[in-house]
Design an enzyme around this catalytic site. Structure first.
Site, PDB file in Angstrom:
ATOM      1  N   ASP A  74    -107.910  71.701  80.790  1.00 60.25           N
ATOM      2  CA  ASP A  74    -107.657  70.561  81.656  1.00 60.25           C
ATOM      3  C   ASP A  74    -107.276  69.360  80.775  1.00 60.25           C
ATOM      4  OD1 ASP A  74    -108.085  69.487  84.612  1.00 60.25           O
ATOM      5  OD2 ASP A  74    -109.249  68.123  83.341  1.00 60.25           O
TER       6      ASP A  74
ATOM      7  N   HIS B 234    -108.785  77.053  88.749  1.00 56.97           N
ATOM      8  CA  HIS B 234    -108.651  76.021  87.723  1.00 56.97           C
ATOM      9  C   HIS B 234    -109.716  76.100  86.639  1.00 56.97           C
ATOM     10  CE1 HIS B 234    -107.501  72.212  85.996  1.00 56.97           C
ATOM     11  NE2 HIS B 234    -108.742  71.762  86.128  1.00 56.97           N
TER      12      HIS B 234
END
Length: 330
Positions: free
Chosen positions: A113, A308
């Site tokens: 991320d 994610h």
């Protein structure tokens, strides 16, 4: 040197300590032998060194000296007040300070991320200290032709976009801080593209709703994380708030300016991009221009069905991919 209780669940040679560097104090999780090749793990938003709990013991067992900080603004690390203290120059300099502390000339930088953004900039700003790079969730992307917020505001117009929403100091902070359990629950349970069209509509529609308001309420915890693990995040972010992490977003245009004349124009170190096929970030960060920014050896691994939070969702597959990448460097 101290040890938190959650480390006992991993492996007994994992330790925790604080390092003073670059004007801040960073709490780091460390495993493996001093003098072994260093692997530095950079987490994302809203995460902690704890997000690497499945990777740290595997990497250490494979013979690497693993260092995972709570990055500035997070967890047990310093949370400077000034927004500009969270720019990419400071974030990458923090990592060099960790390498200096253990006497390492180079390291493999692995990020997830926002940590991937830091990891991708590290070989541009410190090419001589980078042996390889692995980016999880966010692929390597070349510098935009205009400041990124300018591009986003043009693209979304009167619609909502979370990065733009995050820019006003105090606005998103108040929403996320109001109920950290709700924030963590919805972010961990709602960032998938299974229902992409509906989620995209909710995330871009004009209106007064905030970011967390637009994420769906999951039906319980995802099957990849326990309630005790969720509670760890909630406890930490209840104590610290989310402002430190949000300040990273508030430096996007500043970062764009700061890296205009970076020491290296491209990433020459071996690079791995690894993501879940159900990660909505893939739809926001196209990979068709990877060759413009990565000129060294490059490989890509997509884990089918993962979302994610890939290193927490599918740790065995992520560990296998990372260890193969590292082994191939020799």
């Amino acid at each position: 040197m101290c040890r938190s209780l959650w480390f006992v669940e991993w492996v007994h040679n994992i330790t925790e300590r604080s390092i003073e560097t670059n004007g801040v104090r960073l709490r780091v999780t460390e495993a493996g032998d001093r003098g072994a090749p260093v692997v530095l793990l950079a987490h994302g938003f809203p995460e902690l060194a704890y997000s690497w709990r499945h990777q740290i013991p595997a990497l250490a067992a494979a013979g690497y000296h693993v260092i995972a900080p709570d990055q500035r603004g997070y967890g047990g690390s310093s949370r400077p007040d000034a927004v500009e203290d969270y720019d990419i120059v400071n974030l990458t300099a923090d990592l060099t300070g960790l390498l200096d502390d253990v006497g390492a000339d180079t390291a493999v930088i692995i990020g997830h991320d926002w940590g991937s953004v830091v990891a991708a900039h590290f070989p541009l700003l410190y090419p001589q200290r980078t042996s390889a790079v692995a980016l999880l969730s966010v692929p390597p992307t070349p510098r935009m032709p205009q400041p990124p917020l300018e591009i986003m505001r043009t693209a979304f117009g009167d619609g909502f976009f979370y990065v733009i929403y995050f820019q006003q100091v105090g606005l998103a902070d108040a929403e996320l801080d109001a109920d950290p359990a709700r924030t963590i629950r919805r972010m961990f349970g709602g960032l998938r593209n299974d229902q992409y069209e509906a989620a995209l509509a909710a995330m871009t529609a004009p209106g007064p709703q905030g970011f967390i308001d637009r994420l769906r309420e999951p039906d319980g915890a995802p099957d990849w994380i326990t309630q005790n693990e969720i509670d760890h995040y909630v406890t930490e972010f209840t104590r610290t708030g989310f402002t430190g992490g949000l300040n990273w977003y508030r430096n996007m245009d500043r970062n764009w300016s700061l890296v205009a004349d970076a020491p290296a124009a491209t990433i020459e170190a071996p690079t791995l991009f690894l993501a879940g096929s159900a990660d909505p970030v893939l739809d926001m960060t196209p990979r068709d221009r990877v060759a413009d920014i990565v000129t060294g050896p490059y490989r890509e691994v997509l884990i089918d069905g993962a979302g994610h939070w890939v290193q927490q969702e599918r740790p065995a597959e992520v560990n296998t991919a990372l260890l193969k990448f590292l082994a191939d460097l020799d």
